[in-house]
Design a protein around this motif. Structure first.
Motif: not given
Length: 293
Positions: A162-190
């Motif tokens: 996606f060459p014309a999408i601006d990704f400059s606000l994403i701090e890490s090249d790899d996905d450091i937010l996703w973890t295999a062990e824990t699913r984000e709680a609904n209240e945390d999504v809110a």
């Protein structure tokens, strides 16, 4: 806190707000992805690594084309100042397909929004000509963790697709937010959704499209409309269908934003006396008496 930002004064009547204290949001859930199809058959499929960063199905692309036609037919395509998109394949495919230009032609002096066949699709490249800017924002991602369909690729790979999408606000090249062990709680999504809404007030754009996910939209919007009529609150917070678009007005009731109005006009230019009738009467009551004799 959310109700201090958005809502009605009461259920008895409408509310009035200065226009420059408002933004128009066009909220879009992504089109059908392969994970939607497999998850409908068996919920355990969401745990499958074969669904990593799920892409759109052929039916999903049909939904995208239909919504693209709609936003052009109703004039919305010309009004949007900015497209904010969750950095996952299905949301970016949806965003560029709906709000992007026509098929990309080699030799055009502008990078494509999407290269041909990006993300396991047979879709041709999409042009960035005559389109609003696109920016990827991680705060509006789907529930984080456990489900591989909600894990993103590296930003380096996305920049190629996606060459014309601006990704400059994403701090890490790899996905450091996703973890295999824990699913984000609904209240945390809110809570993350509230952080995203507040961030929107730092943007100068007044009419913004947000292409995101069902869970993110549902849990964020459930916190809004508590001072509205129950039917209005239900309308705000109900689940989104695949590739559904809903337009809403975001109201700044707490002076979070700092933009001045571009349409208000101060009057008295050139300057001169213009006392309202009632004020003039209070200031010169003797003239009223004289006029009655």
């Amino acid at each position: 806190m959310l109700d201090r930002i958005v809502g009605m004064d009461s259920t008895e009547g409408p509310s009035l707000f200065p226009l420059h204290r408002c933004k128009t949001l066009h909220l879009v859930r992504h089109a059908q992805g392969i994970h939607n199809v497999e998850g409908e058959k068996n919920h355990d499929a969401y745990l499958s690594h074969a669904l990593f960063d799920a892409h759109l199905t052929p039916l999903g692309w049909d939904q995208v084309h239909n919504l693209h036609n709609h936003v052009h037919a109703c004039g919305l395509a010309k009004k949007v100042d900015l497209v904010i998109v969750s950095p996952l394949l299905r949301t970016m495919q949806t965003a560029v397909g709906v709000f992007g230009g026509e098929s990309y032609v080699d030799g055009v002096d502008a990078p494509p929004l999407m290269i041909a066949n990006a993300g396991n699709s047979d879709h041709p490249a999409i042009s960035s000509l005559n389109c609003p800017p696109f920016i990827a924002v991680e705060t509006c991602r789907e529930h984080l963790g456990v489900h591989p369909c909600d894990k993103r690729r590296s930003v380096s790979e996305y920049r190629h697709l996606f060459p014309a999408i601006d990704f400059s606000l994403i701090e890490s090249d790899d996905d450091i937010l996703w973890t295999a062990e824990t699913r984000e709680a609904n209240e945390d999504v809110a809570a993350r959704g509230m952080k995203f809404i507040n961030w929107l007030w730092t943007r100068k754009e007044k009419e913004i499209a947000v292409v995101t996910h069902s869970g993110f939209l549902f849990h964020t919007l459930q916190s809004f409309g508590n001072n509205c009529h129950p039917s209005v609150k239900k309308e705000i917070g109900k689940h989104f269908s695949n590739c559904e678009l809903r337009s809403m007005v975001l109201v700044d009731r707490c002076m979070i934003g700092s933009d001045c109005s571009t349409t208000n006009y101060p009057g008295k230019i050139p300057s001169g006396l213009d006392l309202p009738n009632n004020v003039a009467h209070e200031k010169h009551p003797e003239k009223e008496v004289a006029n009655s004799i």
